[in-house]
Motif scaffolding. Structure first.
Motif, PDB file in Angstrom:
ATOM      1  N   CYS A 181     -25.759  19.727 -32.180  1.00 14.35           N
ATOM      2  CA  CYS A 181     -25.868  20.561 -30.983  1.00 14.35           C
ATOM      3  C   CYS A 181     -27.331  20.708 -30.589  1.00 14.35           C
ATOM      4  O   CYS A 181     -28.228  20.623 -31.431  1.00 14.35           O
ATOM      5  N   LEU A 182     -27.563  20.949 -29.301  1.00  8.84           N
ATOM      6  CA  LEU A 182     -28.913  21.089 -28.774  1.00  8.84           C
ATOM      7  C   LEU A 182     -28.990  22.291 -27.844  1.00  8.84           C
ATOM      8  O   LEU A 182     -28.041  22.577 -27.097  1.00  8.84           O
ATOM      9  N   ASN A 183     -30.122  22.967 -27.882  1.00 14.43           N
ATOM     10  CA  ASN A 183     -30.371  24.095 -26.989  1.00 14.43           C
ATOM     11  C   ASN A 183     -30.582  23.583 -25.560  1.00 14.43           C
ATOM     12  O   ASN A 183     -31.372  22.663 -25.336  1.00 14.43           O
ATOM     13  N   LYS A 184     -29.892  24.162 -24.593  1.00 13.56           N
ATOM     14  CA  LYS A 184     -29.992  23.684 -23.210  1.00 13.56           C
ATOM     15  C   LYS A 184     -31.384  23.925 -22.630  1.00 13.56           C
ATOM     16  O   LYS A 184     -31.904  23.101 -21.867  1.00 13.56           O
ATOM     17  N   GLU A 185     -31.989  25.059 -22.969  1.00 13.63           N
ATOM     18  CA  GLU A 185     -33.247  25.443 -22.346  1.00 13.63           C
ATOM     19  C   GLU A 185     -34.377  24.474 -22.679  1.00 13.63           C
ATOM     20  O   GLU A 185     -35.246  24.218 -21.843  1.00 13.63           O
ATOM     21  N   LYS A 186     -34.379  23.936 -23.896  1.00 15.39           N
ATOM     22  CA  LYS A 186     -35.469  23.059 -24.327  1.00 15.39           C
ATOM     23  C   LYS A 186     -35.039  21.598 -24.398  1.00 15.39           C
ATOM     24  O   LYS A 186     -35.707  20.779 -25.023  1.00 15.39           O
ATOM     25  N   LEU A 187     -33.962  21.265 -23.724  1.00 12.53           N
ATOM     26  CA  LEU A 187     -33.427  19.905 -23.787  1.00 12.53           C
ATOM     27  C   LEU A 187     -34.245  18.937 -22.949  1.00 12.53           C
ATOM     28  O   LEU A 187     -34.568  19.214 -21.787  1.00 12.53           O
ATOM     29  N   PRO A 236     -24.965  19.527 -17.547  1.00 11.45           N
ATOM     30  CA  PRO A 236     -25.815  20.659 -17.939  1.00 11.45           C
ATOM     31  C   PRO A 236     -25.106  22.002 -17.929  1.00 11.45           C
ATOM     32  O   PRO A 236     -25.533  22.931 -18.622  1.00 11.45           O
ATOM     33  N   LYS A 237     -24.030  22.136 -17.162  1.00  9.03           N
ATOM     34  CA  LYS A 237     -23.271  23.388 -17.157  1.00  9.03           C
ATOM     35  C   LYS A 237     -22.040  23.311 -18.052  1.00  9.03           C
ATOM     36  O   LYS A 237     -21.253  24.255 -18.119  1.00  9.03           O
ATOM     37  N   GLY A 238     -21.888  22.171 -18.755  1.00 10.07           N
ATOM     38  CA  GLY A 238     -20.706  21.975 -19.582  1.00 10.07           C
ATOM     39  C   GLY A 238     -20.988  22.176 -21.053  1.00 10.07           C
ATOM     40  O   GLY A 238     -21.908  22.899 -21.450  1.00 10.07           O
ATOM     41  N   LEU A 239     -20.199  21.488 -21.876  1.00 17.72           N
ATOM     42  CA  LEU A 239     -20.356  21.550 -23.329  1.00 17.72           C
ATOM     43  C   LEU A 239     -20.756  20.204 -23.919  1.00 17.72           C
ATOM     44  O   LEU A 239     -21.201  20.138 -25.063  1.00 17.72           O
ATOM     45  N   LEU A 240     -20.584  19.121 -23.134  1.00 15.54           N
ATOM     46  CA  LEU A 240     -20.883  17.779 -23.605  1.00 15.54           C
ATOM     47  C   LEU A 240     -21.922  17.129 -22.700  1.00 15.54           C
ATOM     48  O   LEU A 240     -22.025  17.452 -21.512  1.00 15.54           O
ATOM     49  N   ILE A 241     -22.659  16.173 -23.262  1.00 19.97           N
ATOM     50  CA  ILE A 241     -23.608  15.407 -22.466  1.00 19.97           C
ATOM     51  C   ILE A 241     -22.890  14.333 -21.676  1.00 19.97           C
ATOM     52  O   ILE A 241     -23.165  14.120 -20.489  1.00 19.97           O
ATOM     53  N   ASP A 242     -21.913  13.668 -22.318  1.00 18.22           N
ATOM     54  CA  ASP A 242     -21.207  12.566 -21.660  1.00 18.22           C
ATOM     55  C   ASP A 242     -19.828  12.416 -22.292  1.00 18.22           C
ATOM     56  O   ASP A 242     -19.629  12.770 -23.464  1.00 18.22           O
ATOM     57  N   ASP A 243     -18.879  11.884 -21.533  1.00 15.89           N
ATOM     58  CA  ASP A 243     -17.522  11.759 -22.077  1.00 15.89           C
ATOM     59  C   ASP A 243     -17.402  10.671 -23.138  1.00 15.89           C
ATOM     60  O   ASP A 243     -16.377  10.557 -23.805  1.00 15.89           O
ATOM     61  N   ASP A 296     -18.295  27.146 -14.391  1.00 18.93           N
ATOM     62  CA  ASP A 296     -18.897  28.465 -14.249  1.00 18.93           C
ATOM     63  C   ASP A 296     -18.622  29.321 -15.477  1.00 18.93           C
ATOM     64  O   ASP A 296     -19.473  30.111 -15.900  1.00 18.93           O
ATOM     65  N   LYS A 297     -17.440  29.145 -16.043  1.00 20.44           N
ATOM     66  CA  LYS A 297     -17.069  29.930 -17.220  1.00 20.44           C
ATOM     67  C   LYS A 297     -17.814  29.458 -18.457  1.00 20.44           C
ATOM     68  O   LYS A 297     -18.291  30.275 -19.253  1.00 20.44           O
ATOM     69  N   ILE A 298     -17.926  28.151 -18.635  1.00 25.12           N
ATOM     70  CA  ILE A 298     -18.567  27.651 -19.859  1.00 25.12           C
ATOM     71  C   ILE A 298     -20.081  27.490 -19.700  1.00 25.12           C
ATOM     72  O   ILE A 298     -20.766  27.178 -20.677  1.00 25.12           O
ATOM     73  N   SER A 299     -20.604  27.734 -18.504  1.00 32.07           N
ATOM     74  CA  SER A 299     -22.055  27.663 -18.319  1.00 32.07           C
ATOM     75  C   SER A 299     -22.772  28.761 -19.096  1.00 32.07           C
ATOM     76  O   SER A 299     -23.993  28.718 -19.266  1.00 32.07           O
ATOM     77  N   GLN A 300     -22.019  29.754 -19.569  1.00 30.69           N
ATOM     78  CA  GLN A 300     -22.618  30.819 -20.382  1.00 30.69           C
ATOM     79  C   GLN A 300     -23.108  30.286 -21.737  1.00 30.69           C
ATOM     80  O   GLN A 300     -23.933  30.926 -22.387  1.00 30.69           O
ATOM     81  N   PHE A 301     -22.591  29.124 -22.156  1.00 35.83           N
ATOM     82  CA  PHE A 301     -23.031  28.550 -23.425  1.00 35.83           C
ATOM     83  C   PHE A 301     -24.475  28.069 -23.304  1.00 35.83           C
ATOM     84  O   PHE A 301     -24.805  27.335 -22.369  1.00 35.83           O
ATOM     85  N   LYS A 302     -25.308  28.469 -24.257  1.00 38.76           N
ATOM     86  CA  LYS A 302     -26.724  28.141 -24.217  1.00 38.76           C
ATOM     87  C   LYS A 302     -27.039  26.849 -24.952  1.00 38.76           C
ATOM     88  O   LYS A 302     -28.207  26.501 -25.119  1.00 38.76           O
ATOM     89  N   TRP A 303     -26.013  26.133 -25.377  1.00 40.80           N
ATOM     90  CA  TRP A 303     -26.200  24.901 -26.131  1.00 40.80           C
ATOM     91  C   TRP A 303     -25.186  23.855 -25.682  1.00 40.80           C
ATOM     92  O   TRP A 303     -24.167  24.167 -25.059  1.00 40.80           O
TER      93      TRP A 303
END
Length: 251
Positions: free
Chosen positions: A144-150, A104-111, A55-62
């Motif tokens: 890095c990639l923009n979450k909105e257009k991913l 999608p709510k984190g900072l990485l796609i996969d570990d 919830d805290k890091i979901s503010q990141f848009k990328w």
């Protein structure tokens, strides 16, 4: 409940770059625990911690798509750590933290992006009544990639290309088609050279943008598309299929 604060270096939650000439960045997360959570903790407690961090890091848009280096410094009470079973082994308390960074709510796609982990504990004194984790994530801003257009384009067997596409833009969709076409050519060339006995895979295949389909299961299904679906959307913005014949032929 954990108390979480975040600091950024050469990035912000809105922007993956601050100084474009400097392509290294860091996200630092400090977490104060009343109770340490490990993989042996009740599922509800683990989920509560993971969701609190997300919830805290979901503010990141990328999202970061490339390799990252992770450091976890745990400040724990040395006597409590030794004389009770409240504090799990360091690998067990690290796993829920890493899980919270993925998706999608984190900072990485996969570990699988974690290139190195340095996790260690230090003794805290009695001046504070809670345990502390200082988490540092170091990465390249270029990956890095923009979450909105991913979107993830499944372009070769189970391999997916992570890419930003604006499906209302002819230029953006055309660019995506060209990148997919190039990646498919690389893979075909590597396969052909393998048959001839040459190992060219390391030159043609590794990419910061490729992920196996099973590694993106946590993302919405509607942003994981096939090549025929890409071509269908390309047609919707006026891009003729004949413009990318190689893509069409092997779709």
């Amino acid at each position: 409940m954990a108390r979480i604060t975040i600091e950024c270096s050469n990035c912000t939650p809105d922007r993956e770059y601050l100084i474009k000439e400097l392509a290294t960045a860091e996200v630092s997360i400090e977490i104060h625990f009343d109770e340490i959570v490990s993989i042996q903790s009740r599922a509800a407690r683990r989920n509560e911690l993971v969701e609190a961090i997300r919830d805290k890091i979901s503010q990141f848009k990328w999202l970061i798509s490339g390799s990252v280096q992770v450091e976890l410094a745990w400040y724990l009470h040395s006597v409590e750590r030794q004389d009770t079973d409240k504090v799990g082994d360091i690998d067990n308390i690290t796993k829920p933290i890493l899980d919270s960074l993925i998706g999608p709510k984190g900072l990485l796609i996969d570990d699988s992006q974690i290139g190195s982990i340095h996790t260690f504990w230090m003794s805290r004194n009695d001046q504070i009544s809670y345990s502390v984790l200082r988490l540092r994530i170091q990465f390249s801003n270029d990956d890095c990639l923009n979450k909105e257009k991913l979107v993830f384009i499944r372009y070769w067997n189970a391999m997916c290309l992570a890419i930003n596409v604006d499906f209302s833009s002819f230029k953006s969709v055309f660019g995506a088609c060209m990148v997919v076409s190039a990646r498919r050519r690389h893979r075909r060339a590597a396969k052909s050279m393998r048959v001839l006995g040459a190992q060219a895979d390391q030159y043609l295949i590794p990419s910061s943008w490729d992920f196996h389909r099973t590694r993106v299961n946590g993302f919405p299904a509607d942003i994981i598309i096939t090549v025929p679906q890409l071509l269908q959307r390309a047609g919707a913005v006026g891009l003729a299929r004949s413009t990318a014949p190689r893509l069409k032929k092997r779709a």
